[in-house]
Design an enzyme around this catalytic site. Structure first.
Site, PDB file in Angstrom:
ATOM      1  N   ASP A 189     -27.125  -5.558  43.764  1.00 50.75           N
ATOM      2  CA  ASP A 189     -25.629  -6.426  44.005  1.00 50.75           C
ATOM      3  C   ASP A 189     -24.395  -6.603  43.155  1.00 50.75           C
ATOM      4  O   ASP A 189     -24.293  -5.405  42.589  1.00 50.75           O
ATOM      5  CB  ASP A 189     -25.400  -7.283  45.114  1.00 50.75           C
ATOM      6  CG  ASP A 189     -24.160  -7.757  45.578  1.00 50.75           C
ATOM      7  OD1 ASP A 189     -23.121  -7.065  45.472  1.00 50.75           O
ATOM      8  OD2 ASP A 189     -23.896  -8.527  45.927  1.00 50.75           O
ATOM      9  N   ASP A 242     -31.161 -13.830  48.841  1.00 49.97           N
ATOM     10  CA  ASP A 242     -29.893 -13.641  47.296  1.00 49.97           C
ATOM     11  C   ASP A 242     -29.196 -14.096  46.817  1.00 49.97           C
ATOM     12  O   ASP A 242     -29.419 -15.816  46.789  1.00 49.97           O
ATOM     13  CB  ASP A 242     -28.277 -12.878  48.516  1.00 49.97           C
ATOM     14  CG  ASP A 242     -27.583 -12.664  47.259  1.00 49.97           C
ATOM     15  OD1 ASP A 242     -27.936 -12.545  46.148  1.00 49.97           O
ATOM     16  OD2 ASP A 242     -26.038 -11.947  47.459  1.00 49.97           O
ATOM     17  N   SER A 273     -18.561 -14.793  44.535  1.00 49.92           N
ATOM     18  CA  SER A 273     -19.971 -14.557  42.844  1.00 49.92           C
ATOM     19  C   SER A 273     -19.287 -13.030  43.291  1.00 49.92           C
ATOM     20  O   SER A 273     -20.555 -12.077  43.298  1.00 49.92           O
ATOM     21  CB  SER A 273     -21.439 -14.871  43.729  1.00 49.92           C
ATOM     22  OG  SER A 273     -21.792 -14.037  44.350  1.00 49.92           O
ATOM     23  N   LYS A 331     -20.421  -2.439  49.246  1.00 49.23           N
ATOM     24  CA  LYS A 331     -19.524  -4.044  49.265  1.00 49.23           C
ATOM     25  C   LYS A 331     -18.128  -2.810  48.907  1.00 49.23           C
ATOM     26  O   LYS A 331     -17.343  -2.684  47.468  1.00 49.23           O
ATOM     27  CB  LYS A 331     -19.076  -4.520  48.368  1.00 49.23           C
ATOM     28  CG  LYS A 331     -19.992  -5.835  49.099  1.00 49.23           C
ATOM     29  CD  LYS A 331     -20.289  -6.836  48.273  1.00 49.23           C
ATOM     30  CE  LYS A 331     -21.132  -7.555  48.046  1.00 49.23           C
ATOM     31  NZ  LYS A 331     -21.576  -9.000  47.089  1.00 49.23           N
ATOM     32  N   HIS A 378     -21.687 -20.300  47.428  1.00 44.89           N
ATOM     33  CA  HIS A 378     -21.297 -20.591  48.770  1.00 44.89           C
ATOM     34  C   HIS A 378     -20.981 -22.156  49.463  1.00 44.89           C
ATOM     35  O   HIS A 378     -21.145 -22.001  50.690  1.00 44.89           O
ATOM     36  CB  HIS A 378     -21.492 -19.482  49.423  1.00 44.89           C
ATOM     37  CG  HIS A 378     -21.657 -18.196  49.616  1.00 44.89           C
ATOM     38  ND1 HIS A 378     -22.087 -17.052  49.577  1.00 44.89           N
ATOM     39  CD2 HIS A 378     -20.882 -17.226  48.404  1.00 44.89           C
ATOM     40  CE1 HIS A 378     -21.238 -16.119  49.095  1.00 44.89           C
ATOM     41  NE2 HIS A 378     -20.933 -16.518  48.487  1.00 44.89           N
ATOM     42  N   GLU A 381     -32.355  -9.714  47.109  1.00 38.92           N
ATOM     43  CA  GLU A 381     -30.998  -9.197  46.492  1.00 38.92           C
ATOM     44  C   GLU A 381     -30.960 -10.131  44.701  1.00 38.92           C
ATOM     45  O   GLU A 381     -30.925 -11.298  44.493  1.00 38.92           O
ATOM     46  CB  GLU A 381     -29.767  -9.746  46.934  1.00 38.92           C
ATOM     47  CG  GLU A 381     -28.813  -9.222  46.561  1.00 38.92           C
ATOM     48  CD  GLU A 381     -27.629  -9.173  47.860  1.00 38.92           C
ATOM     49  OE1 GLU A 381     -27.926  -9.491  49.084  1.00 38.92           O
ATOM     50  OE2 GLU A 381     -26.173  -9.119  47.942  1.00 38.92           O
ATOM     51  N   GLU A 430     -28.388 -17.220  49.470  1.00 37.78           N
ATOM     52  CA  GLU A 430     -28.223 -16.917  50.844  1.00 37.78           C
ATOM     53  C   GLU A 430     -29.717 -16.653  51.265  1.00 37.78           C
ATOM     54  O   GLU A 430     -30.638 -15.908  50.886  1.00 37.78           O
ATOM     55  CB  GLU A 430     -27.963 -15.379  50.926  1.00 37.78           C
ATOM     56  CG  GLU A 430     -25.958 -15.327  50.348  1.00 37.78           C
ATOM     57  CD  GLU A 430     -25.669 -13.934  50.765  1.00 37.78           C
ATOM     58  OE1 GLU A 430     -26.359 -13.077  51.539  1.00 37.78           O
ATOM     59  OE2 GLU A 430     -24.580 -13.548  50.182  1.00 37.78           O
ATOM     60  N   HIS A 477     -20.256  -7.596  53.993  1.00 37.36           N
ATOM     61  CA  HIS A 477     -19.122  -8.282  54.094  1.00 37.36           C
ATOM     62  C   HIS A 477     -18.614  -8.494  52.590  1.00 37.36           C
ATOM     63  O   HIS A 477     -19.666  -8.721  51.770  1.00 37.36           O
ATOM     64  CB  HIS A 477     -18.866  -9.342  55.391  1.00 37.36           C
ATOM     65  CG  HIS A 477     -19.506 -10.796  54.394  1.00 37.36           C
ATOM     66  ND1 HIS A 477     -19.670 -11.826  54.983  1.00 37.36           N
ATOM     67  CD2 HIS A 477     -20.462 -10.428  54.485  1.00 37.36           C
ATOM     68  CE1 HIS A 477     -20.553 -12.621  55.002  1.00 37.36           C
ATOM     69  NE2 HIS A 477     -21.380 -11.657  53.990  1.00 37.36           N
ATOM     70  N   LYS A 512     -25.037  -6.900  56.030  1.00 32.67           N
ATOM     71  CA  LYS A 512     -25.174  -8.394  55.980  1.00 32.67           C
ATOM     72  C   LYS A 512     -23.509  -8.853  56.231  1.00 32.67           C
ATOM     73  O   LYS A 512     -22.302  -8.455  55.810  1.00 32.67           O
ATOM     74  CB  LYS A 512     -25.194  -8.566  54.299  1.00 32.67           C
ATOM     75  CG  LYS A 512     -26.528  -8.659  53.809  1.00 32.67           C
ATOM     76  CD  LYS A 512     -26.653  -9.090  52.332  1.00 32.67           C
ATOM     77  CE  LYS A 512     -25.486  -9.633  51.252  1.00 32.67           C
ATOM     78  NZ  LYS A 512     -26.043 -10.632  50.163  1.00 32.67           N
ATOM     79  N   GLU A 515     -20.132 -18.973  54.256  1.00 30.86           N
ATOM     80  CA  GLU A 515     -20.536 -17.343  55.238  1.00 30.86           C
ATOM     81  C   GLU A 515     -21.069 -18.497  56.043  1.00 30.86           C
ATOM     82  O   GLU A 515     -21.219 -17.442  57.066  1.00 30.86           O
ATOM     83  CB  GLU A 515     -21.283 -16.956  54.927  1.00 30.86           C
ATOM     84  CG  GLU A 515     -20.898 -15.928  53.344  1.00 30.86           C
ATOM     85  CD  GLU A 515     -21.469 -14.956  52.900  1.00 30.86           C
ATOM     86  OE1 GLU A 515     -23.063 -14.333  53.450  1.00 30.86           O
ATOM     87  OE2 GLU A 515     -21.347 -14.574  52.113  1.00 30.86           O
TER      88      GLU A 515
HETATM   89  P1  PGA Z   1     -19.537 -13.078  47.646  1.00 33.74           P
HETATM   90  O1  PGA Z   1     -20.661 -12.836  48.326  1.00 33.74           O
HETATM   91  O2  PGA Z   1     -18.537 -11.893  48.647  1.00 33.74           O
HETATM   92  O3  PGA Z   1     -19.267 -14.072  47.442  1.00 33.74           O
HETATM   93  O4  PGA Z   1     -19.635 -11.773  46.000  1.00 33.74           O
HETATM   94  C1  PGA Z   1     -21.539 -12.094  48.483  1.00 33.74           C
HETATM   95  C2  PGA Z   1     -22.933 -11.554  47.812  1.00 33.74           C
HETATM   96  O5  PGA Z   1     -23.407 -11.496  47.181  1.00 33.74           O
HETATM   97  O6  PGA Z   1     -23.285 -10.570  48.434  1.00 33.74           O
HETATM   98 ZN    ZN Z   2     -24.705 -10.707  46.361  1.00 35.41          ZN
END
Ligand code: PGA
Ligand code: ZN
Length: 420
Positions: free
Chosen positions: A316, A246, A42, A341, A159, A289, A168, A369, A392, A209
């Site tokens: 994010d 999330d 995403s 990230k 995911h 999130e 999430e 991650h 995370k 995940e």
């Molecule tokens: P992604 O998802 O690594 O697939 O972008 C993680 C997130 O959205 O926090």
């Molecule tokens: Zn996210």
């Protein structure tokens, strides 16, 4: 002074079976470090661009040979002979060689893998564990500590299997606990959740995940399952552990409305705020999130104003580890926490700059991650080094997730002997 003698990239696979870039960097002292690039599913619209070949005959278009060529033909000749301790300077050099606003010429996957390799080399020549070297680079004033883990134990959205809208559903042990205690709580809730699902004849297969992907009627019912699992594990929600979500709401927005299976009606921004308020009150929600899409600034502000300190509002896809986007989010009073990230922006120096901005604005820092990972554990060291509040890393399952959680055990033990 140490110098870089060789930089070479090749294609490896990530946890989804997608090709990714791995960089090998050699030093004149004979040491070699390796660093792979993680990858999101995403992906925020404003992230630095991951370069893929889009040749359907090779790995369904996912191969990264052009990014590998960027490393071997453009970055390597510029870096050989340079001092690996000059992280900021070398990152700037790579940014200059790319010369696009989103690193689309050389590819953010090429640049971040190389930037991480430089950081690992810097730690090696400094004779420091990576987390300590990152702490130095980051001017982190605090004593080093492992962050509180956020375990993503039910996977929805991109995911999961496509059944749950929220991406999430996380269990977060109380912030006051030592890492090893937090790990035990998260893992015991995860193990009990599997039993709860088996008893209800729900699917126990896992998503990208490592969280379970049950087929459920509503998103809220995923939280009921987690509560049941926490109780079975002997924990009190709201005391021993909390919920983090999330939503990854970019995926839920069509036109100016949001779609969630919890209601047959579409959600306006205001209706979604009401929905979140109810979840926070009922389920001990610590953080939400990406509650709204990445450019829905007014709704973010409204949610934060409504909820106050009731829950953390986490950027994010909104902030994408980009200094300008983070500054805008602070100016618009849209967030109280943010995800960091490094591959969203493409260099370690820029990720450190984002941490600095967040720290000065008093934001809660969550290092994360990506859903596409390898067994590399750099991100765990990065989280400790910058003094992240939370981390995370997915569920405590699947080798590429467990590698990070196990690395924290090692770091916790090292830090304990230092302070003993
Ligand atoms: P992604 O998802 O690594 O697939 O972008 C993680 C997130 O959205 O926090
Ligand atoms: Zn996210």
């Amino acid at each position: 002074m140490s110098t870089i003698t060789q930089v070479a990239a090749h294609q490896i696979l990530d946890s989804r079976g997608s090709p990714t870039v791995e960089v090998h960097l050699a030093l004149d002292n004979g040491m070699v470090v390796t660093a792979p690039a993680p990858s999101g599913a995403s992906i925020g619209k404003h992230e630095a661009e991951e370069k893929r070949d889009h040749q359907m005959a090779s790995y369904m278009g996912l191969s990264v040979q052009q990014a590998i060529a960027s490393v071997n033909q453009i970055l390597a000749p510029a870096l050989v002979g340079k001092d690996p301790l000059a992280q900021g300077e070398l990152d700037q050099l790579m940014i200059g060689l790319d010369a696009t606003p989103n690193k689309s010429k050389l590819g953010a996957n090429a640049i971040i893998a190389t930037s991480i390799a430089i950081a690992k080399a810097g730690a090696t020549v400094s004779n420091l564990p990576i987390y300590q070297y990152i702490a130095k680079l980051s001017n982190n004033p605090k004593p080093l500590l492992c962050p509180t883990p956020m375990f993503n134990i039910i996977n929805g959205g991109l995911h999961g299997t496509g059944n749950l809208d929220i991406q999430e559903f996380m269990i977060v042990p109380a912030h006051r606990l030592a890492y090893s205690q937090a790990l035990e709580i998260g893992d015991e809730v995860y193990l009990n959740l599997k039993e709860v699902l088996v008893k209800k004849a729900l699917l126990t297969s896992v998503g990208d995940e490592g969280g379970f992907t049950p087929t459920l009627f509503t998103n809220a019912s995923a939280l009921d399952l987690i509560f049941e699992a926490a109780k079975a594990a002997g924990y009190n929600m709201g005391q021993d552990a909390f919920i983090a979500l999330d939503v990854a709401a970019d995926q839920l927005k069509h036109g100016d409305k949001y779609f969630l299976k919890d209601s047959s009606e579409t959600y306006s921004a205001q209706a979604l705020i009401n929905f979140y308020q109810n979840l926070i009150a009922k389920y001990q929600v610590l953080s939400i999130e990406d509650p709204f899409a990445e450019d829905d600034w007014a709704a973010w502000h409204e949610l934060k104003a409504t909820i106050g300190s009731g829950a953390l509002i986490v950027g994010d896809d909104l902030t994408v580890t980009n200094p300008q986007r983070v500054q805008q989010a602070i100016a618009e009073d849209a967030i109280s926490a943010l995800i960091v990230k490094p591959n969203q922006i493409g260099t370690i120096s820029e990720a450190l700059q984002v941490v600095d901005i967040a720290r000065q604005a008093g934001l809660t820092i969550i290092v994360s991650h990506r859903s596409g990972e390898t067994e590399d554990t750099f991100i765990a060291d990065f989280a400790v080094g910058v003094g992240a509040d939370y981390f995370k890393g997915g569920a405590p399952a699947r080798g590429e997730r467990v590698a990070k959680y196990n690395r924290f055990i090692e770091i916790e033990a090292q830090l304990a002997t230092k302070t003993a």
